[in-house]
Motif scaffolding. Sequence first.
Motif, mmCIF file in Angstrom:
data_model
loop_
_atom_site.group_PDB
_atom_site.id
_atom_site.type_symbol
_atom_site.label_atom_id
_atom_site.label_comp_id
_atom_site.label_asym_id
_atom_site.label_seq_id
_atom_site.Cartn_x
_atom_site.Cartn_y
_atom_site.Cartn_z
ATOM 1 N N TRP A 36 0.826 -1.289 -0.069
ATOM 2 C CA TRP A 36 -0.043 0.018 -0.089
ATOM 3 C C TRP A 36 0.866 1.112 0.102
ATOM 4 O O TRP A 36 1.565 1.467 0.965
ATOM 5 C CB TRP A 36 -1.001 -0.017 1.079
ATOM 6 C CG TRP A 36 -1.548 -1.341 1.402
ATOM 7 C CD1 TRP A 36 -1.143 -2.443 1.926
ATOM 8 C CD2 TRP A 36 -2.955 -1.461 1.057
ATOM 9 N NE1 TRP A 36 -1.993 -3.549 2.003
ATOM 10 C CE2 TRP A 36 -3.090 -2.870 1.170
ATOM 11 C CE3 TRP A 36 -3.931 -1.062 0.006
ATOM 12 C CZ2 TRP A 36 -4.322 -3.803 1.003
ATOM 13 C CZ3 TRP A 36 -5.055 -1.507 -0.177
ATOM 14 C CH2 TRP A 36 -5.242 -2.794 0.054
ATOM 15 N N ASP A 40 -1.151 6.723 -3.269
ATOM 16 C CA ASP A 40 -2.632 6.416 -3.636
ATOM 17 C C ASP A 40 -3.420 7.047 -2.783
ATOM 18 O O ASP A 40 -4.831 6.747 -3.129
ATOM 19 C CB ASP A 40 -2.340 5.136 -3.753
ATOM 20 C CG ASP A 40 -1.370 4.447 -4.647
ATOM 21 O OD1 ASP A 40 -1.083 5.343 -5.492
ATOM 22 O OD2 ASP A 40 -1.130 3.214 -4.450
ATOM 23 N N TYR A 41 -3.110 7.757 -1.785
ATOM 24 C CA TYR A 41 -4.553 8.077 -0.942
ATOM 25 C C TYR A 41 -4.227 9.620 -0.630
ATOM 26 O O TYR A 41 -4.548 10.354 0.383
ATOM 27 C CB TYR A 41 -4.422 7.361 0.362
ATOM 28 C CG TYR A 41 -4.722 5.845 0.079
ATOM 29 C CD1 TYR A 41 -5.762 5.443 0.009
ATOM 30 C CD2 TYR A 41 -3.470 4.987 0.219
ATOM 31 C CE1 TYR A 41 -6.021 3.947 -0.314
ATOM 32 C CE2 TYR A 41 -3.767 3.667 -0.017
ATOM 33 C CZ TYR A 41 -4.979 3.346 -0.335
ATOM 34 O OH TYR A 41 -4.941 1.979 -0.575
ATOM 35 N N THR A 42 -3.554 10.340 -1.734
ATOM 36 C CA THR A 42 -3.545 11.631 -1.712
ATOM 37 C C THR A 42 -4.426 12.188 -2.764
ATOM 38 O O THR A 42 -5.295 11.716 -3.328
ATOM 39 C CB THR A 42 -2.359 12.177 -1.958
ATOM 40 O OG1 THR A 42 -1.865 11.580 -3.343
ATOM 41 C CG2 THR A 42 -1.212 11.521 -0.949
ATOM 42 N N HIS A 43 -4.704 13.787 -2.449
ATOM 43 C CA HIS A 43 -5.777 14.222 -3.437
ATOM 44 C C HIS A 43 -5.391 15.524 -4.107
ATOM 45 O O HIS A 43 -5.977 16.348 -4.595
ATOM 46 C CB HIS A 43 -6.963 14.669 -2.625
ATOM 47 C CG HIS A 43 -7.434 13.646 -1.468
ATOM 48 N ND1 HIS A 43 -8.159 12.544 -2.068
ATOM 49 C CD2 HIS A 43 -7.112 13.495 -0.218
ATOM 50 C CE1 HIS A 43 -8.320 11.795 -1.198
ATOM 51 N NE2 HIS A 43 -7.927 12.063 0.047
ATOM 52 N N ARG A 47 0.557 14.539 -5.369
ATOM 53 C CA ARG A 47 0.505 13.379 -4.478
ATOM 54 C C ARG A 47 1.507 13.522 -3.290
ATOM 55 O O ARG A 47 2.249 12.590 -3.071
ATOM 56 C CB ARG A 47 1.116 12.069 -5.523
ATOM 57 C CG ARG A 47 0.260 11.809 -6.694
ATOM 58 C CD ARG A 47 0.565 10.280 -7.590
ATOM 59 N NE ARG A 47 0.300 9.299 -6.747
ATOM 60 C CZ ARG A 47 0.865 8.186 -6.878
ATOM 61 N NH1 ARG A 47 1.969 8.087 -7.712
ATOM 62 N NH2 ARG A 47 0.390 7.098 -6.352
ATOM 63 N N GLU A 65 -2.919 11.809 7.048
ATOM 64 C CA GLU A 65 -4.082 11.460 6.627
ATOM 65 C C GLU A 65 -3.703 10.125 5.404
ATOM 66 O O GLU A 65 -4.302 9.163 5.575
ATOM 67 C CB GLU A 65 -4.926 12.418 6.079
ATOM 68 C CG GLU A 65 -6.030 12.009 4.971
ATOM 69 C CD GLU A 65 -6.907 12.946 4.570
ATOM 70 O OE1 GLU A 65 -8.186 12.810 4.137
ATOM 71 O OE2 GLU A 65 -6.403 14.263 4.582
ATOM 72 N N PRO A 66 -2.642 10.362 4.573
ATOM 73 C CA PRO A 66 -2.583 9.284 3.733
ATOM 74 C C PRO A 66 -2.156 8.042 4.333
ATOM 75 O O PRO A 66 -2.268 6.983 3.701
ATOM 76 C CB PRO A 66 -1.185 9.825 2.751
ATOM 77 C CG PRO A 66 -1.365 11.242 3.047
ATOM 78 C CD PRO A 66 -1.997 11.661 4.260
ATOM 79 N N GLN A 69 -5.174 6.331 5.685
ATOM 80 C CA GLN A 69 -6.237 5.798 4.909
ATOM 81 C C GLN A 69 -5.547 4.356 4.310
ATOM 82 O O GLN A 69 -6.218 3.732 3.973
ATOM 83 C CB GLN A 69 -6.552 6.767 3.873
ATOM 84 C CG GLN A 69 -7.048 7.975 4.324
ATOM 85 C CD GLN A 69 -7.746 8.857 3.084
ATOM 86 O OE1 GLN A 69 -7.533 8.476 1.782
ATOM 87 N NE2 GLN A 69 -8.379 9.789 3.373
ATOM 88 N N ALA A 70 -4.123 4.255 4.203
ATOM 89 C CA ALA A 70 -3.530 3.331 3.542
ATOM 90 C C ALA A 70 -3.829 2.091 4.739
ATOM 91 O O ALA A 70 -4.011 0.897 4.106
ATOM 92 C CB ALA A 70 -1.877 3.780 3.337
ATOM 93 N N ALA A 73 -7.215 0.818 4.630
ATOM 94 C CA ALA A 73 -7.194 -0.002 3.142
ATOM 95 C C ALA A 73 -7.028 -1.191 3.331
ATOM 96 O O ALA A 73 -7.558 -2.203 2.878
ATOM 97 C CB ALA A 73 -6.645 0.897 2.002
#
Length: 251
Positions: A36, A40-43, A47, A65-66, A69-70, A73
């Motif tokens: 993970w 991949d969990y940025t906005h 990134r 936060e990233p 969220q990883a 997941a």
Amino acid sequence: MRFDVISLFPDMFSVVRDLGVTGRAHKQGRWSLGLWNPRDYTHDVHRTVDDRPYGGGPGMVMMAEPLEQAVQAAKTERTDADAALPVILMSPTGQRFDQAMAQELALSPGAVLVCGRYEGVDQRFIKRCVTHEVSIGDFVMSGGEIAALAIMDSVLRLLPGVLNDAESARQDSFNEALTGLLDSPHYTRPEQYQGMTVPAELLSGHHANISVWRRRQSLILTAQRRPDLIESARRAGLLSKADEKFLAELG
């Protein structure tokens, strides 16, 4: 057994997944791996996973936060995910990893391993998500990936069927079968090499004598290099009278 790894460099883990005894065990389905990437969990278009530290100072800090969220997941994908699943952060401020911890993990469904980078990780992520902080030694590396690989390898080799000979792991240094002491020296063919010979005890075929020789060599090596392990074994009552007599003769 499943490991989930949170890392900015997931390709590094192909080493343990594809090579050696751990790679063979992975192909056999004895363990599985989830990778993970916090990016991949940025906005944002860049990134971004890090930012400057509050209060000033050098380096950058990984954002909460990233990472969170990883981790979520990874937990969601696991069939055994629950509150007891260890989330282990590789950290120089963590508890020293040892063989006992490896053996404990080998008996579990696995863990989520978090590999930090840069100057550190936002403490709020640690408080919200991390159950254990672990160090592999008193030194600092550029990231947690190598530490995570070391932990994974030490755990996976203890799983049933991973090593060709199950007794191999029982003879490892620090194993409870050796009362936590260092392993004895090893020899193989040829019997003569550059003027040096294999110790006569190992050639005798006398299993009791071989066992005594190995135990004494283990005591000698441990007393010389890790006397703290001798003291730990003594406090735990793991040294026999024969062990203590031999150590006394060593001075």
